[in-house]
Design an enzyme around this catalytic site. Structure first.
Site, PDB file in Angstrom:
ATOM      1  N   HIS A 151      37.486  27.758  38.616  1.00 45.03           N
ATOM      2  CA  HIS A 151      36.965  29.110  38.394  1.00 45.03           C
ATOM      3  C   HIS A 151      37.993  30.228  38.516  1.00 45.03           C
ATOM      4  CE1 HIS A 151      33.462  31.348  37.429  1.00 45.03           C
ATOM      5  NE2 HIS A 151      32.612  30.664  38.152  1.00 45.03           N
ATOM      6  N   TYR A 187      22.678  37.774  44.201  1.00 45.26           N
ATOM      7  CA  TYR A 187      23.810  37.955  43.290  1.00 45.26           C
ATOM      8  C   TYR A 187      23.435  37.378  41.928  1.00 45.26           C
ATOM      9  CZ  TYR A 187      28.517  37.168  41.277  1.00 45.26           C
ATOM     10  OH  TYR A 187      29.632  37.156  40.474  1.00 45.26           O
ATOM     11  N   SER A 224      25.472  37.317  38.096  1.00 42.12           N
ATOM     12  CA  SER A 224      26.712  37.682  37.433  1.00 42.12           C
ATOM     13  C   SER A 224      26.443  38.386  36.114  1.00 42.12           C
ATOM     14  CB  SER A 224      27.556  36.428  37.195  1.00 42.12           C
ATOM     15  OG  SER A 224      28.741  36.759  36.511  1.00 42.12           O
ATOM     16  N   THR A 262      33.711  39.975  35.925  1.00 42.57           N
ATOM     17  CA  THR A 262      32.270  40.084  36.152  1.00 42.57           C
ATOM     18  C   THR A 262      31.959  41.287  37.035  1.00 42.57           C
ATOM     19  OG1 THR A 262      32.328  38.690  38.141  1.00 42.57           O
ATOM     20  CG2 THR A 262      31.948  37.578  36.022  1.00 42.57           C
TER      21      THR A 262
END
Length: 658
Positions: free
Chosen positions: A378, A489, A491, A502
């Site tokens: 990531h 959360y 994104s 993001t």
């Protein structure tokens, strides 16, 4: 501006070609998916820059989001008032000073944006292991033609389509990433005009914008192939190998490599690639006693030290072959039933740690029955490049398969199985890594389910946001199970801006909690005012749409506050009280970490929670159903899934009543 979800669901039309058993040759034209009129990175240097929101707006959004957590057991009314006073104080003192430094730094770095370096630093300085903590997975839809799901056939087709994507991108003839709202901007006339315009915002970007087309950032594509994350003590680094010609394949704890490009960078004949794969699948060598791949699952400092020891022990060439491979292919010896979400997640999210290499930019994992998923690192990027790649190769393998049968004229395989020099220290480190990996992955619980009484089409017909409904169902479910709201959360991509990554959508809103409280406290019965509840649901979804839009425009509060915190750490030596505040820490202990998977090429996906007592919630809204895949270490995931399904029922009852 539409959300990333809409950007990623645009279907590319590729005419279906007659399938054949085997294509025995390649040429320059067949090496490409297409050849775009516009160069791939045509708009990259003229994209708008990510804005830094006004400090007052960021603080206002922060306080508004905080108010939605009223009733959280760790946040009292006194805490909220204390934080509001702290925000006011920050605005009058350190905040202005830090914001000026942030703006000045941004102005001095016109080639990027204010959050890019801090964001890379966050990922690369983290010492947590990559599996579970960072790498997600996404399953590619199965081919409707079952003959093409044979493991050898599908692996070969995936490799060829991937190489076609790779070459199309490398030679910069891949269509630029553009979100089109009008078809006129796709016309050859407009494209040829834009092709020859000067590389400036007003000259090249604006005609597209005025034609209803929004060019998106493609900076992450440079790390999609021939790329790896290299562990270092204290900080990792990303490295690319532009001259790579080979793949690395993992199976049964062993590493294999073979070339897929010739000396002129043409794709090698498909029968050669197929023969190499077949020889790997038929290799009867026993699993190694000490499986090196477990090391890439370790915490980053432990892995950095172990890697250095491996290099000093005569493994430079072997490690280099893994690092520099165009991508990593994993061949599993077990079938996978994608309707079994536990089995799917265990295979593709982490799987056999002895046959995974988590540092590579991405790995394609192919089960024995042809089910395929991508597992990606990531730090180098988010879902934008990965989903574009998945969409393209899915379309190409279905519409233009190079192989339709496992039968072919065999040739001599040219495969190298890597052998490693492992001393007692290396063996001990591997075994410790394996024990920790098994313990960590063994704690993860998984559950998921489809809901077929509502769908994307159904919700659109009701004139309500599908994503807003899914996020609302999650909020209702958490309140029903635990009696209070939770930091959430979601994104939102900022790829409309240069080097955009993001922004966080804080889906736990005052409006969503109004619905959750109404349903959980009053319930749905004969006395329920369904019209009133319908209004509340629509207000919640409207608020969610507004937050999603603000996030896509770079106008959320999380990245700005992250940048201010990073600036304070770099310039002040200590953090202002606002970042040490108890409430700020609770706000950023994300219990509900969510991400949507809404593209036709993806069957399901998922990731682990970001905190031990949280949930990892991958969800999707399809043409004919809604669905979710949920993970947790400590919580009852099956009960949470069941409660989300109950929330869907509640929302549907209200929508149907109107």
């Amino acid at each position: 501006m539409a959300s990333l979800t809409r950007m990623l669901t645009l279907k590319k039309f590729i005419p279906r070609m007659q399938m054949r058993s085997l294509a025995t040759s390649t040429n320059l034209e067949s090496d490409y998916l297409h050849k775009s009129i516009l160069p791939s990175y045509h708009f990259q240097n003229c994209l708008p820059r990510l804005p830094i929101p006004k400090l007052e707006d960021t603080m206002r959004r922060y306080v508004t989001s905080l108010e939605a957590l009223e009733g959280h057991p760790e946040i009292s009314a006194h805490d909220i008032e204390s934080t509001k006073r702290g925000v006011y104080s920050f605005l009058q003192s350190e905040g202005q000073r830090l914001n000026k430094i942030l703006i000045d730094t941004d102005n001095a770095n016109q080639h990027t944006n204010y959050i890019s370096k801090p964001w890379f630093d966050m990922y690369l300085e983290s010492r947590l292991p990559l599996p579970l903590n960072y790498n997600p997975f996404m399953v590619i839809n199965r081919d409707a033609n079952e003959a093409l799901n044979n493991q050898l056939v599908r692996s070969t087709n995936l490799i060829i389509s991937t190489l076609r994507f790779y070459k199309t991108l490398k030679d910069e003839v891949l269509m630029p990433e553009v979100f089109y709202t009008k078809q006129t901007a796709k016309s050859p006339l407009v494209q040829n005009m834009v092709k020859f315009l000067p590389n400036a915002f007003n000259m090249r970007y604006m005609p597209m914008y005025l034609s209803g087309a929004y060019p998106l950032d493609m900076s992450q594509y440079g790390n999609l192939f021939s790329s790896t994350r290299i562990p270092g003590v204290g900080r990792d680094r990303l490295r690319t190998f532009p001259k790579s010609k080979h793949l690395v394949v993992l199976r049964n704890g062993h590493f294999y490599t073979f070339d897929v490009l010739d000396e002129n960078n043409n794709i090698l004949p498909v029968e050669n690639i197929m023969q190499n794969l077949k020889s790997i699948l038929e290799d009867k060598v026993a699993k190694p006693q000490h499986e090196l791949a477990y090391l890439s699952s370790e915490d980053r400092d432990t892995w950095a030290n172990a890697r250095e020891h491996l290099l000093q022990s005569g493994n430079v060439t072997q490690i280099g072959s893994i690092d520099s491979a165009i991508f990593c292919l994993v061949l599993e010896d077990q079938n996978c039933d994608v309707t079994n979400i536990d089995q799917t997640t265990s295979m593709f999210l982490y799987g056999d740690g002895g046959s995974r290499w988590y540092d590579k930019s991405f790995s394609l994992v192919v089960a024995k029955n042809g089910e395929t998923a991508i597992n990606f690192e990531h730090a180098w990027g988010d879902g934008v490049a990965v989903v574009r790649y998945m969409n393209e190769i899915y379309d190409d393998t279905i519409n233009n398969p190079r192989v339709t049968s496992p039968d072919f004229i065999e040739t001599t395989p040219k495969v190298q199985r890597l052998e490693f020099n492992l001393d007692d220290q290396a063996k001990s480190t591997i075994e410790n890594a394996k024990a920790r990996y098994i313990a960590d992955t063994g704690r993860l619980k998984v559950a998921g389910q489809k809901y077929d009484k509502m769908s994307k089409e159904y919700l659109k017909a009701k004139k309500i946001s599908p994503d807003g409904v899914l996020q609302l169902a999650i909020q209702i479910a958490h309140r029903r199970m635990y009696g209070y709201p939770a930091p959430t959360y979601e994104s939102s991509s900022t790829s409309a801006f240069k080097h955009g990554r993001t922004e966080t959508v804080r889906s736990c809103t005052v409006e969503a909690q109004a619905v959750a409280k109404y349903i959980t406290e009053k319930g749905l019965n004969d006395t329920t005012n369904l019209s009133e509840l319908n209004t509340l649901i629509r207000e919640s979804c409207k608020k969610h749409n507004s937050l999603t839009f603000e996030g896509a425009m770079g106008l959320g509060f999380d990245r700005h506050m992250f940048g201010l915190k990073y600036t304070a750490a770099q310039t002040m030596g200590k953090l202002p009280n606002i970042f040490e505040d108890h409430v700020y820490k609770v706000m950023n202990h994300i219990i509900l970490s969510t991400s949507t998977l809404d593209t036709n090429s993806i069957a399901v996906g998922g990731f682990a929670p970001v905190v031990p007592d949280g949930f990892g919630i991958g969800y999707g809204c399809r043409i004919d159903h809604l669905g979710c895949n949920i993970t947790s270490y400590e919580k009852d995931v099956q009960k949470f899934v069941d409660t989300i399904m109950e929330s869907f029922d509640n929302i549907r009852t209200v929508l149907e009543s109107q």
